[in-house]
Design a protein around this motif. Structure first.
Motif, short mmCIF file in Angstrom:
data_model
loop_
_atom_site.label_atom_id
_atom_site.label_comp_id
_atom_site.label_asym_id
_atom_site.label_seq_id
_atom_site.Cartn_x
_atom_site.Cartn_y
_atom_site.Cartn_z
N PRO A 243 47.47 30.66 42.75
CA PRO A 243 46.94 29.73 41.74
C PRO A 243 45.88 28.83 42.37
O PRO A 243 46.00 28.43 43.53
CB PRO A 243 48.17 28.92 41.32
N THR A 244 44.85 28.58 41.60
CA THR A 244 43.77 27.74 42.12
C THR A 244 44.24 26.30 42.22
O THR A 244 44.81 25.77 41.27
CB THR A 244 42.56 27.80 41.17
N ASN B 108 36.09 30.46 41.05
CA ASN B 108 35.14 31.54 41.30
C ASN B 108 35.40 32.25 42.63
O ASN B 108 35.10 33.44 42.77
CB ASN B 108 33.73 30.97 41.33
N ILE B 109 35.94 31.50 43.61
CA ILE B 109 36.09 32.12 44.93
C ILE B 109 37.24 33.11 44.95
O ILE B 109 37.35 33.91 45.85
CB ILE B 109 36.31 31.05 46.03
N ALA B 110 38.11 33.05 43.94
CA ALA B 110 39.32 33.88 43.96
C ALA B 110 39.09 35.26 43.36
O ALA B 110 40.00 36.08 43.34
CB ALA B 110 40.44 33.17 43.20
N GLY C 151 28.73 39.35 34.12
CA GLY C 151 29.75 38.49 33.51
C GLY C 151 31.08 38.66 34.22
O GLY C 151 31.15 38.50 35.44
N THR C 152 32.10 39.01 33.50
CA THR C 152 33.42 39.16 34.12
C THR C 152 33.60 40.54 34.71
O THR C 152 34.65 40.83 35.27
CB THR C 152 34.52 38.92 33.09
N TYR D 2 39.43 34.29 51.42
CA TYR D 2 39.31 33.76 50.06
C TYR D 2 40.47 34.18 49.17
O TYR D 2 40.44 33.95 47.98
CB TYR D 2 37.99 34.19 49.43
N GLY D 3 41.47 34.83 49.75
CA GLY D 3 42.67 35.16 48.98
C GLY D 3 42.58 36.49 48.26
O GLY D 3 43.50 36.86 47.53
N ILE D 4 41.48 37.20 48.43
CA ILE D 4 41.36 38.49 47.76
C ILE D 4 42.27 39.50 48.46
O ILE D 4 42.33 39.54 49.69
CB ILE D 4 39.90 38.95 47.76
#
Lengths: 225, 116
Positions: free
Chosen positions: A101-102, A109-111, A150-151, A192-194
């Protein structure tokens, strides 16, 4: 008290009429404003339908192209993009958006996996000697873009969405160590948690290029002897 | 009969006024306006009835309109705060009174212009 009862009643009636028609007009405006939400669902349905149609057609294009290539009458223009499905040993990398969770003040955006991340990954794989690369079954050709849309991410003019599965044919262990080196792409993404999942495969298939093969501007250059 | 025509004319004038006034009611307010419309309708019909009955009293008329409107608006506001559709209570009461007043007016008009 009979005298003059009409006037007060009339004034109330004027108010009543004004309220009525104003409310009427306003409700009509709301009804018009509510319309787009219903229409967006229709549009989504149409988009899905069009996308599945497009997928079917692009599969057909790939098949036809394969068929045409086999008789042996390929000219130079087609050779440019002649990228049949290939198989061999290699590496499979799966990138998934961060599930952490952010936190407060953190940019969400970084996640998520960005097109830059995929671009870097593909570049790293190529540097390490990958011979054929695909992202979510989109074969990387020399004209393949990895663009932000976009997404989603645009590859070969198709939208792809996470999780991203990148397959590369080449020396599996070599590719893996290229990605996993200190300060390399995997360390960067995991910072970055990816979620990065790397698997070396004995056998994997990279699909054929299904994008457009038509060259509108480029021509084979005349050979100077 | 003259009174009825005058009042119908006033209603028409009000409708035209509202139709051409450059005002739109925000969505959150439409409930209040609906209740206000019913209060005005109730008061108007009540006024016609008492006028035809020759018992019209301006003080009763004006205070009735103000008190009814305020109570209805207050109920709506309270309902909004509590998450209950309390304005329905006002609508039901006004609706019932509407029919009662209309029945009385009908009888009075019939007595005056039909039986006589």
């Amino acid at each position: 008290m009979k005298k003059g009862w009409e006037l007060p009643v009339m004034s109330i009636t004027v108010i009543l009429g004004a309220l009525l028609s104003t409310q009427f007009r306003s409700q009509a405006v709301f009804a018009r404003q509510d319309l787009p939400s219903r229409r967006s669902e229709d549009l989504l349905q149409m988009l899905k339908q069009a996308e599945s149609e497009k997928d079917a057609l692009s599969r057909e294009v790939t098949q036809l192209r394969e068929l045409r290539r086999n008789p042996g009458q390929t000219d130079a223009r087609q050779q440019q993009h002649a990228m049949p499905a290939l198989e061999g040993p290699g590496i499979e990398v799966v990138l998934t958006d961060s599930e952490k969770p952010t936190g407060k003040g953190e940019d969400p955006n970084i996640a998520i996996v960005h097109n830059d991340d995929l671009l870097r990954l593909v570049n790293e794989l190529r540097s390490a000697g990958a011979e054929a690369i695909s992202i979510n079954d989109q074969r990387m050709a020399d004209s393949s873009e990895i663009a932000c849309a976009g997404t989603t991410i645009l590859v070969n003019k198709s939208r792809i969405a996470p999780p991203f599965t990148v397959r590369a044919i080449g020396g599996g262990e070599g590719l893996r160590s290229a990605l996993g080196m200190r300060g390399g792409i995997i360390e960067y993404l995991r910072f970055y948690g990816i979620q990065v999942d790397v698997r070396v495969r004995e056998q994997l298939t990279v699909p054929a290029y299904s994008g457009s093969a038509i060259l509108r501007f480029a021509r084979p250059a005349r050979e100077r002897s | 009969m003259k009174a009825v025509i005058l009042i119908a004319g006033a209603l028409l004038a009000g409708i035209l006024l509202g139709a051409y006034a450059p005002i739109t009611i925000p969505k959150e307010w439409s409930k209040y306006v609906a209740v206000a419309i019913l209060a005005a309708l109730d008061t108007g019909l009540g006024g016609v009835r008492s006028g035809l009955d020759e018992r019209f009293d301006l003080a009763v008329f004006a205070s009735g309109f103000t008190a009814n409107s305020l109570l209805a608006a207050g109920l709506t506001l309270l309902g909004d705060k509590l998450g209950i559709d309390l304005y329905l209570a006002a609508i039901v009461v006004f609706g019932t009174r509407l029919f009662e007043n209309l029945a009385k007016i009908r009888r009075l008009l019939l007595d005056r212009y039909w039986s006589a």
